[in-house]
Design a protein around this motif. Structure first.
Motif, short mmCIF file in Angstrom:
data_model
loop_
_atom_site.label_atom_id
_atom_site.label_comp_id
_atom_site.label_asym_id
_atom_site.label_seq_id
_atom_site.Cartn_x
_atom_site.Cartn_y
_atom_site.Cartn_z
N SER A 162 0.45 -0.70 -0.21
CA SER A 162 0.17 0.16 -0.19
C SER A 162 0.84 1.28 0.06
O SER A 162 2.27 1.08 0.59
CB SER A 162 -0.94 -0.50 1.12
N CYS A 163 0.04 2.27 -0.23
CA CYS A 163 1.50 4.06 -0.18
C CYS A 163 0.54 4.65 0.56
O CYS A 163 1.25 5.73 0.58
CB CYS A 163 1.29 3.84 -1.48
N TYR A 164 -0.77 4.64 1.11
CA TYR A 164 -1.26 5.40 1.68
C TYR A 164 -1.92 4.87 2.29
O TYR A 164 -1.98 3.69 2.85
CB TYR A 164 -2.58 5.86 1.36
N MET A 165 -1.25 5.79 3.52
CA MET A 165 -1.99 5.46 5.39
C MET A 165 -2.57 5.26 6.10
O MET A 165 -1.93 7.07 6.33
CB MET A 165 -0.36 4.69 6.31
N ILE A 166 -3.68 5.67 6.08
CA ILE A 166 -4.13 6.21 7.30
C ILE A 166 -5.35 6.12 8.75
O ILE A 166 -5.49 4.96 8.90
CB ILE A 166 -5.94 7.32 6.37
N GLY A 167 -5.28 6.84 9.37
CA GLY A 167 -5.21 6.87 11.44
C GLY A 167 -6.47 7.31 11.27
O GLY A 167 -6.38 8.86 11.11
N GLY A 168 -7.59 7.34 12.37
CA GLY A 168 -8.42 7.70 13.04
C GLY A 168 -8.69 7.00 14.25
O GLY A 168 -7.29 6.19 14.56
N THR A 169 -9.58 8.10 14.97
CA THR A 169 -9.55 7.41 16.48
C THR A 169 -10.64 5.82 16.67
O THR A 169 -9.69 6.04 17.98
CB THR A 169 -9.73 8.40 17.29
N HIS A 170 -10.68 5.02 16.08
CA HIS A 170 -10.72 4.74 15.74
C HIS A 170 -10.71 2.90 14.55
O HIS A 170 -11.33 1.89 14.91
CB HIS A 170 -12.58 4.33 15.74
N GLY A 171 -9.69 3.38 14.42
CA GLY A 171 -8.92 2.13 13.22
C GLY A 171 -8.52 3.03 11.92
O GLY A 171 -8.12 4.07 12.04
N ALA A 172 -7.80 2.06 11.36
CA ALA A 172 -6.91 2.37 10.35
C ALA A 172 -7.45 2.21 9.12
O ALA A 172 -7.50 0.87 9.08
CB ALA A 172 -5.39 2.48 10.76
N LEU A 173 -6.66 2.84 7.82
CA LEU A 173 -7.01 2.33 6.67
C LEU A 173 -5.78 2.31 5.63
O LEU A 173 -5.18 3.58 5.73
CB LEU A 173 -8.49 3.21 5.86
N ALA A 174 -5.45 1.33 4.97
CA ALA A 174 -4.08 0.76 3.97
C ALA A 174 -4.64 1.41 2.59
O ALA A 174 -6.10 0.29 2.30
CB ALA A 174 -3.67 -0.20 3.65
N VAL A 175 -4.43 1.91 2.17
CA VAL A 175 -4.91 2.73 0.26
C VAL A 175 -3.60 1.84 -0.36
O VAL A 175 -2.25 2.21 -0.48
CB VAL A 175 -5.68 3.71 0.10
N PRO A 176 -4.00 1.03 -1.64
CA PRO A 176 -5.65 0.46 -1.72
C PRO A 176 -5.62 -0.74 -1.28
O PRO A 176 -6.49 -1.38 -2.27
CB PRO A 176 -4.89 0.67 -3.96
N SER A 177 -4.88 -1.05 -1.07
CA SER A 177 -5.13 -2.00 -0.18
C SER A 177 -6.81 -2.61 0.40
O SER A 177 -7.26 -4.03 0.04
CB SER A 177 -3.94 -3.06 0.43
N GLU B 207 -7.92 -2.43 3.67
CA GLU B 207 -7.35 -3.39 4.86
C GLU B 207 -7.31 -2.06 5.76
O GLU B 207 -7.35 -1.10 5.91
CB GLU B 207 -6.17 -3.60 4.58
N VAL B 208 -8.51 -2.60 6.64
CA VAL B 208 -9.01 -1.77 7.71
C VAL B 208 -8.70 -2.58 8.79
O VAL B 208 -8.85 -3.71 8.99
CB VAL B 208 -10.77 -1.62 8.00
N TRP B 209 -7.91 -1.76 10.32
CA TRP B 209 -7.90 -1.90 11.43
C TRP B 209 -8.02 -1.45 12.25
O TRP B 209 -8.29 -0.54 12.02
CB TRP B 209 -6.16 -1.81 11.25
N ARG B 210 -8.67 -2.11 13.06
CA ARG B 210 -9.46 -2.18 14.49
C ARG B 210 -9.38 -2.59 15.45
O ARG B 210 -8.87 -3.87 15.35
CB ARG B 210 -10.88 -1.76 14.07
N ASN B 211 -9.39 -2.24 16.40
CA ASN B 211 -9.65 -3.38 18.04
C ASN B 211 -10.85 -3.48 17.98
O ASN B 211 -11.85 -2.95 18.22
CB ASN B 211 -9.29 -2.20 19.48
N PRO B 212 -11.73 -5.06 18.49
CA PRO B 212 -12.86 -5.34 18.08
C PRO B 212 -13.84 -4.69 19.86
O PRO B 212 -14.53 -5.24 19.47
CB PRO B 212 -12.55 -6.58 18.35
N GLY B 213 -12.82 -5.00 20.22
CA GLY B 213 -13.40 -4.49 21.73
C GLY B 213 -12.58 -3.25 22.45
O GLY B 213 -12.89 -2.03 21.68
#
Length: 345
Positions: A254-269, A271-277
């Protein structure tokens, strides 16, 4: 039966030829002419089975299209755009919309005064990956987005620079390549408030930069970094990660990494990363990969151009949007030259 829109292509270079092939294959469009003063242009028009003209004026006098695609050299974009506006013909103009901001403002003002649609060829906004990434960001799934990192890292071989203009100012990866990434970031996060940049030409020593690092402040509070280099062997660029252009080898990166307070996103893959709890650095991750259709954004761009001409929808990337992206890149270059943070009005 769908009405076919007559499109003429100005410029028969590499990108012009791709547009010609896509128009020929598009059911909603009809290629009416190729405008290019060179023998190559004449040959391509003949192969496509359409009329060939050496100038916009000659084409208009003989056969008026419904729209034109401007794929001429960058320095001709404003002139060709003004010709289209003067003739009252909608135009899709390859990026950058202009060589400089003042010329771009003149073109946009002329088009808006006459109500003629102008589109900018930032085709990546049409990519289903970008469409889905924007949907994810705006859905709130990531929480409040705070930070983004964008990378354009690859190696242009030595013979690429055998063509003299590629060694001269204005031909570096900031204007030629990063402008696409800046437009993608503006599409995802909105307008830019300020930038600060540094450049280097330490490897080749040409008049043009080969590496740049940029800090980006978006008006909505998102902070970003963008790094660009055409002198490193690496897989992290839009070209290498999307498969959008078959000329480049595709990597599962991936070439973009996007970070937020509840999860992160990789682009163009996607892929969404979150804590389930509980959200915590000690907690495991829930990783989800979102699938989208693999469609050529250049095809989707032409299809949308036809809809704009027919009045069915507004441009996804208007001429003004192209101008605003150009303003950011211009500010990046000025910041690097002055060593200062540049605010955009």
């Amino acid at each position: 039966m769908t009405q076919r829109v007559k499109l003429a292509v100005l410029g028969a270079g590499l990108i012009g030829r791709r547009h010609i092939q896509h128009v020929l294959a598009e059911p909603s469009a009809q290629l009416s002419a190729v405008v290019d003063p060179t023998p190559v242009g004449e040959t391509i028009a003949k192969e496509a089975g359409v009329k060939w003209f050496t100038s916009f004026a000659d084409m208009i006098a003989a056969d008026r299209p419904d729209g034109i695609i401007v794929a001429t050299p960058n320095q001709a974009h404003v002139q060709n755009g003004l010709e289209a506006v003067g003739a009252g013909i909608p135009a899709l103009i390859e990026k950058p919309i202009a060589d400089d901001v003042l010329s771009g403002e003149k073109l946009i003002a002329a088009a808006e005064a006459k109500g003629i649609p102008l589109l900018t060829g930032h085709h990546r906004r049409h990519n289903p990956v970008m469409q889905k990434a924007k949907e994810i960001v705006e859905s709130g799934k990531l929480g409040r987005v705070l930070v983004v990192n964008a990378m354009f890292w690859l190696f242009k071989p030595d013979d690429y620079f055998d063509i003299s203009w590629r060694r001269e100012r204005g031909a570096g990866p900031v204007f030629l390549n990063l402008i696409h990434d800046v437009d993608n970031l503006r599409y995802l996060f909105g307008d830019v408030a300020a930038v600060q940049a540094r450049e280097s030409n330490a490897v080749r020593g040409n008049a043009v930069e080969e590496t740049a690092v940029i800090l980006i402040e978006f008006k909505n509070g998102v902070l970003g970094t963008a790094t660009v280099s055409d002198s490193v062997v690496a897989p992290w660029s839009w070209e290498m990660t999307t498969g959008e252009n078959p000329a480049y080898p595709r990597t599962e990166q991936s070439c973009y990494m996007i970070g937020g307070t509840h999860g992160a996103l990789a682009v163009p893959s996607l892929e969404v990363w979150r804590n389930p709890g509980k959200r915590s650095w000690w907690e495991p991750f829930d990783q989800t990969r979102i699938e989208v259709d693999d469609e050529d954004p250049l095809v989707l761009q032409i299809r949308q151009f036809c809809k704009v001409i027919l009045g069915d929808e507004p441009p996804l990337v208007s001429g003004r949007e192209g101008l605003e992206t150009l303003r950011v890149v211009d500010a990046v270059k000025r910041s690097a030259a002055m060593g200062e943070r540049i605010e955009l009005n």
